[in-house]
Design a protein around this motif. Structure first.
Motif, PDB file in Angstrom:
ATOM      1  N   THR A 292       0.835  -1.183   0.000  1.00 47.49           N
ATOM      2  CA  THR A 292       0.000   0.000   0.000  1.00 47.49           C
ATOM      3  C   THR A 292       0.880   1.246   0.000  1.00 47.49           C
ATOM      4  O   THR A 292       1.867   1.327   0.720  1.00 47.49           O
ATOM      5  N   ILE A 293       0.497   2.226  -0.793  1.00 45.59           N
ATOM      6  CA  ILE A 293       1.231   3.488  -0.832  1.00 45.59           C
ATOM      7  C   ILE A 293       0.547   4.454   0.123  1.00 45.59           C
ATOM      8  O   ILE A 293      -0.669   4.631   0.089  1.00 45.59           O
ATOM      9  N   ILE A 294       1.339   5.049   0.989  1.00 46.43           N
ATOM     10  CA  ILE A 294       0.823   5.987   1.980  1.00 46.43           C
ATOM     11  C   ILE A 294       1.391   7.359   1.662  1.00 46.43           C
ATOM     12  O   ILE A 294       2.599   7.506   1.489  1.00 46.43           O
ATOM     13  N   PHE A 295       0.521   8.355   1.572  1.00 43.47           N
ATOM     14  CA  PHE A 295       0.965   9.718   1.333  1.00 43.47           C
ATOM     15  C   PHE A 295       1.062  10.440   2.672  1.00 43.47           C
ATOM     16  O   PHE A 295       0.084  10.528   3.411  1.00 43.47           O
ATOM     17  N   ILE A 296       2.251  10.926   2.960  1.00 44.84           N
ATOM     18  CA  ILE A 296       2.496  11.619   4.224  1.00 44.84           C
ATOM     19  C   ILE A 296       2.777  13.076   3.918  1.00 44.84           C
ATOM     20  O   ILE A 296       3.725  13.393   3.196  1.00 44.84           O
ATOM     21  N   PRO A 297       1.964  13.991   4.431  1.00 41.88           N
ATOM     22  CA  PRO A 297       2.228  15.416   4.208  1.00 41.88           C
ATOM     23  C   PRO A 297       3.593  15.795   4.787  1.00 41.88           C
ATOM     24  O   PRO A 297       4.016  15.249   5.808  1.00 41.88           O
ATOM     25  N   GLN A 298       4.270  16.729   4.134  1.00 41.21           N
ATOM     26  CA  GLN A 298       5.579  17.150   4.617  1.00 41.21           C
ATOM     27  C   GLN A 298       5.482  17.813   5.987  1.00 41.21           C
ATOM     28  O   GLN A 298       6.463  17.878   6.720  1.00 41.21           O
ATOM     29  N   THR A 299       4.316  18.298   6.329  1.00 39.00           N
ATOM     30  CA  THR A 299       4.128  18.953   7.631  1.00 39.00           C
ATOM     31  C   THR A 299       3.685  17.977   8.723  1.00 39.00           C
ATOM     32  O   THR A 299       3.417  18.386   9.846  1.00 39.00           O
ATOM     33  N   ALA A 300       3.612  16.689   8.401  1.00 42.81           N
ATOM     34  CA  ALA A 300       3.145  15.693   9.374  1.00 42.81           C
ATOM     35  C   ALA A 300       4.096  15.596  10.564  1.00 42.81           C
ATOM     36  O   ALA A 300       5.321  15.642  10.410  1.00 42.81           O
ATOM     37  N   ALA A 301       3.507  15.475  11.719  1.00 40.74           N
ATOM     38  CA  ALA A 301       4.305  15.301  12.941  1.00 40.74           C
ATOM     39  C   ALA A 301       4.796  13.864  13.036  1.00 40.74           C
ATOM     40  O   ALA A 301       4.212  12.956  12.437  1.00 40.74           O
ATOM     41  N   ALA A 302       5.857  13.683  13.792  1.00 36.44           N
ATOM     42  CA  ALA A 302       6.340  12.326  14.052  1.00 36.44           C
ATOM     43  C   ALA A 302       5.313  11.615  14.929  1.00 36.44           C
ATOM     44  O   ALA A 302       4.649  12.231  15.765  1.00 36.44           O
ATOM     45  N   GLY A 303       5.169  10.314  14.739  1.00 35.94           N
ATOM     46  CA  GLY A 303       4.249   9.532  15.551  1.00 35.94           C
ATOM     47  C   GLY A 303       4.750   9.436  16.980  1.00 35.94           C
ATOM     48  O   GLY A 303       5.953   9.360  17.224  1.00 35.94           O
ATOM     49  N   VAL A 304       3.825   9.447  17.904  1.00 33.54           N
ATOM     50  CA  VAL A 304       4.175   9.442  19.321  1.00 33.54           C
ATOM     51  C   VAL A 304       3.563   8.221  20.000  1.00 33.54           C
ATOM     52  O   VAL A 304       2.407   7.878  19.761  1.00 33.54           O
ATOM     53  N   LEU A 305       4.349   7.582  20.852  1.00 28.52           N
ATOM     54  CA  LEU A 305       3.887   6.502  21.704  1.00 28.52           C
ATOM     55  C   LEU A 305       3.869   7.075  23.114  1.00 28.52           C
ATOM     56  O   LEU A 305       4.901   7.508  23.619  1.00 28.52           O
ATOM     57  N   SER A 306       2.688   7.118  23.731  1.00 30.52           N
ATOM     58  CA  SER A 306       2.548   7.665  25.085  1.00 30.52           C
ATOM     59  C   SER A 306       2.269   6.533  26.063  1.00 30.52           C
ATOM     60  O   SER A 306       1.336   5.757  25.871  1.00 30.52           O
ATOM     61  N   ILE A 307       3.076   6.460  27.108  1.00 28.05           N
ATOM     62  CA  ILE A 307       2.908   5.425  28.126  1.00 28.05           C
ATOM     63  C   ILE A 307       1.658   5.740  28.961  1.00 28.05           C
ATOM     64  O   ILE A 307       1.497   6.853  29.447  1.00 28.05           O
ATOM     65  N   THR A 308       0.782   4.749  29.110  1.00 24.28           N
ATOM     66  CA  THR A 308      -0.430   4.905  29.916  1.00 24.28           C
ATOM     67  C   THR A 308      -0.390   4.053  31.178  1.00 24.28           C
ATOM     68  O   THR A 308      -1.112   4.316  32.121  1.00 24.28           O
ATOM     69  N   GLN A 309       0.444   3.023  31.182  1.00 25.87           N
ATOM     70  CA  GLN A 309       0.551   2.144  32.345  1.00 25.87           C
ATOM     71  C   GLN A 309       1.989   1.707  32.513  1.00 25.87           C
ATOM     72  O   GLN A 309       2.567   1.202  31.555  1.00 25.87           O
ATOM     73  N   PRO A 310       2.614   1.925  33.622  1.00 23.65           N
ATOM     74  CA  PRO A 310       2.141   2.593  34.821  1.00 23.65           C
ATOM     75  C   PRO A 310       2.117   4.112  34.622  1.00 23.65           C
ATOM     76  O   PRO A 310       2.734   4.617  33.683  1.00 23.65           O
ATOM     77  N   PRO A 311       1.457   4.843  35.517  1.00 16.14           N
ATOM     78  CA  PRO A 311       1.457   6.301  35.410  1.00 16.14           C
ATOM     79  C   PRO A 311       2.890   6.836  35.514  1.00 16.14           C
ATOM     80  O   PRO A 311       3.699   6.269  36.240  1.00 16.14           O
ATOM     81  N   GLN A 312       3.179   7.911  34.789  1.00 16.07           N
ATOM     82  CA  GLN A 312       4.535   8.454  34.794  1.00 16.07           C
ATOM     83  C   GLN A 312       4.724   9.572  35.808  1.00 16.07           C
ATOM     84  O   GLN A 312       5.695  10.313  35.744  1.00 16.07           O
ATOM     85  N   THR A 313       3.825   9.682  36.770  1.00 13.57           N
ATOM     86  CA  THR A 313       3.929  10.744  37.759  1.00 13.57           C
ATOM     87  C   THR A 313       4.988  10.457  38.819  1.00 13.57           C
ATOM     88  O   THR A 313       5.494  11.369  39.450  1.00 13.57           O
ATOM     89  N   ALA A 314       5.321   9.187  39.014  1.00 13.20           N
ATOM     90  CA  ALA A 314       6.338   8.797  39.997  1.00 13.20           C
ATOM     91  C   ALA A 314       6.949   7.472  39.550  1.00 13.20           C
ATOM     92  O   ALA A 314       6.378   6.762  38.732  1.00 13.20           O
ATOM     93  N   THR A 315       8.121   7.166  40.080  1.00  9.35           N
ATOM     94  CA  THR A 315       8.774   5.904  39.750  1.00  9.35           C
ATOM     95  C   THR A 315       7.998   4.745  40.370  1.00  9.35           C
ATOM     96  O   THR A 315       7.701   4.758  41.563  1.00  9.35           O
ATOM     97  N   SER A 316       7.666   3.758  39.549  1.00  7.43           N
ATOM     98  CA  SER A 316       6.979   2.563  40.042  1.00  7.43           C
ATOM     99  C   SER A 316       8.012   1.526  40.451  1.00  7.43           C
ATOM    100  O   SER A 316       9.028   1.361  39.775  1.00  7.43           O
ATOM    101  N   PHE A 317       7.737   0.819  41.538  1.00  9.65           N
ATOM    102  CA  PHE A 317       8.619  -0.230  42.040  1.00  9.65           C
ATOM    103  C   PHE A 317       7.941  -1.575  41.836  1.00  9.65           C
ATOM    104  O   PHE A 317       6.782  -1.745  42.203  1.00  9.65           O
ATOM    105  N   TYR A 318       8.674  -2.522  41.254  1.00  8.68           N
ATOM    106  CA  TYR A 318       8.131  -3.851  40.985  1.00  8.68           C
ATOM    107  C   TYR A 318       9.017  -4.895  41.645  1.00  8.68           C
ATOM    108  O   TYR A 318      10.242  -4.804  41.597  1.00  8.68           O
TER     109      TYR A 318
END
Length: 193
Positions: free
Chosen positions: A11-37
């Motif tokens: 498949t050919i995908i057209f990407i605009p030159q102004t497109a932002a880089a894709g982002v992976l955002s961590i949802t688990q665990p929360p990033q508000t503090a260091t998690s201990f396992y």
């Protein structure tokens, strides 16, 4: 507009030159503090995330944990390589520890790294997933319980009190105290004269 071809199909995908880089955002665990396992049986940990602005779906993702001691460990059941559309990975720390005696997990802080099939350290590119190294977590090995009646002592507590209550330390402290205030008194007295 630039033209990109997906690596997973024709498949050919057209990407605009102004497109932002894709982002992976961590949802688990929360990033508000260091998690201990804890590295213990039946204590798997789950890392979860979501994607934003990813126009070219990766074929696979590589997930690894980089320890403060410099060692890198694959995360998950498949040596750290998972499907490119996955939004979580489960890591059985105890199983990894048992199966890898030559490279055991340390009790330390780790950084979770996730990148696409382009490899780690690639520059930002519109529509493609950008590597994520934002999550820090810590691992520890629980110690068996020892009751006070069985001889448990606090090594750190006892060593600190041992130094502070030692007669030589007390004598040295009192000597410096007397010297300081005697010198202060002499300076004050010499200014009045």
């Amino acid at each position: 507009m630039s033209q990109q071809q997906s690596s997973s199909s024709s498949t050919i995908i057209f990407i605009p030159q102004t497109a932002a880089a894709g982002v992976l955002s961590i949802t688990q665990p929360p990033q508000t503090a260091t998690s201990f396992y804890k590295i213990a049986p039946s204590q798997p940990i789950t890392f979860g995330w979501n994607f934003t602005a990813v126009l070219v779906t990766p074929t696979h993702l590589t997930v690894s944990a980089v320890c403060d001691n410099g060692n890198t460990y694959p995360v998950g059941p498949s040596d750290g390589v998972i499907d490119g559309t996955a939004t979580q990975v489960v890591w059985d720390l105890y199983s990894y520890q048992t199966n890898n005696p030559n490279k055991p997990l340390a009790q330390a802080t780790y950084t979770l790294n996730i990148w696409d099939d382009r490899g780690p350290g690639q520059p930002r590119k519109g529509g493609f997933l950008q590597q994520n190294s934002a999550l820090q977590f810590a691992l520890y090995t629980p110690q068996p319980y020892t009751a006070l009646s069985d001889g448990w002592t606090c090594g750190a507590c006892n060593s600190a009190m041992g130094i502070a209550s030692h007669p030589a330390f007390i004598s040295l402290f009192i000597t410096f105290f007397v010297m300081f205030f005697s010198g202060f008194h002499l300076l004050r007295h010499s200014r009045q004269a």
